[in-house]
Scaffold this active site. Structure first.
Site, mmCIF file in Angstrom:
data_model
loop_
_atom_site.group_PDB
_atom_site.id
_atom_site.type_symbol
_atom_site.label_atom_id
_atom_site.label_comp_id
_atom_site.label_asym_id
_atom_site.label_seq_id
_atom_site.Cartn_x
_atom_site.Cartn_y
_atom_site.Cartn_z
ATOM 1 C CG ASP A 162 -1.970 1.027 1.232
ATOM 2 O OD1 ASP A 162 -2.410 1.411 0.129
ATOM 3 O OD2 ASP A 162 -2.400 1.451 2.319
ATOM 4 N N GLY A 179 -8.719 6.018 2.729
ATOM 5 C CA GLY A 179 -9.217 6.855 3.817
ATOM 6 C C GLY A 179 -10.630 6.509 4.229
#
Length: 283
Positions: free
Chosen positions: A81, A208
């Protein structure tokens, strides 16, 4: 079993649900995530963020991800990531990660395209898929609290152009979320999501996800997002569970933290409406 996300995302996009991508930072967190996925018989994306290298080294993450991913009874995607270092991304591709993200979202569009194409070409030759980001999701330092004040929303035209030029496998878009614990009230641009979803066939990713709210995330999952990243809510749940559970020793404290993460992840599987990959879903 370790798998690529390529086919998983096709099914998720077609059947209008999202798969959670949970960042692991140690052995306890990775075991907790797989435990929940196996309990529900659902796929899981195990994400290791380059930003967490001071907490868990790449070498440690590689060993943990491959060991537990290969043992798992459900589809597991081992994903790098927010990779920002080319050398680390190449290592991840070569050494066992099934998916990598190049985060060049703060560079120019032209540089983002150039660098993403290079990674895509290298990864595809080795059976690895690539995620990139257009626009920019606001960053908290080390995934700590932030709002979306430094976010740059993704435009439809850039998404179309980027997908065509890079042949990227999935695209993270910015539509109103922020990394870390969101300060303020999240406002998601669902119209923008629909426009991008209708404009390109590339699976869409939402970063997010933590603190964005169940209603918002549920809509994102059913309206075009195939993968939703969560981390802050998971570790917050671990902390809160430990705070409210009487612990007499290290093991009881660790178990409380693990239970907090499990409960949080199971909750999000429901919010994202993740489905089993049986014959009915694949149709």
């Amino acid at each position: 079993m370790l798998v690529s996300s390529k086919e998983l995302f096709k099914v998720a996009r077609k059947n209008k649900f999202a798969i959670p991508a949970a960042n692991f930072v140690d052995q306890n967190s990775i075991k907790a995530y797989i435990s929940v996925a196996e309990k529900l018989n659902l796929p899981i994306i195990l994400s290791y963020a380059e930003a967490h290298k001071d907490v868990l080294s790449f070498d440690e993450a590689l060993v943990l991800g491959k060991y537990y991913g290969e043992k798992a009874k459900v589809p597991v995607v081992l994903h790098l990531d927010h990779g920002t270092t080319k050398e680390l991304i190449m290592r991840a591709i070569d050494e066992g990660f099934k998916s990598v993200m190049l985060d060049d979202s703060m560079d120019s569009f032209e540089d983002n395209v150039k660098n993403t194409k290079e990674i895509v070409e290298y990864a595809h030759l080795r059976g690895v898929v690539v995620e990139a980001e257009i626009g920019h999701v606001g960053n908290g330092e080390g995934y700590k609290s932030n709002d979306d004040s430094d976010s740059i929303y993704t435009t439809v035209e850039e998404a179309k152009k980027f997908a065509k030029l890079t042949n990227v496998d999935s695209l993270a878009i910015s539509i109103g979320t922020a990394h870390g614990a969101y300060k303020g009230k999240p406002v998601i641009d669902f119209d923008r999501l629909k426009e991008i979803r209708d404009a390109i066939d590339t699976p869409l990713v939402l970063h997010g996800g933590s603190s964005t709210g169940d209603i918002n995330l549920g809509r994102c999952a059913t309206e075009g997002i195939s993968k939703i990243n969560i981390y802050t809510d998971l570790v917050t749940a671990a902390f809160n569970k430990a705070q409210t559970t009487k612990s007499n020793d290290y093991y009881e404290l660790r178990n409380a933290q693990t239970e907090g993460m499990k409960e949080c992840l199971e909750h999000y599987y429901g919010v994202f409406q993740t489905k089993r990959f049986n014959d009915e879903v694949k149709k």
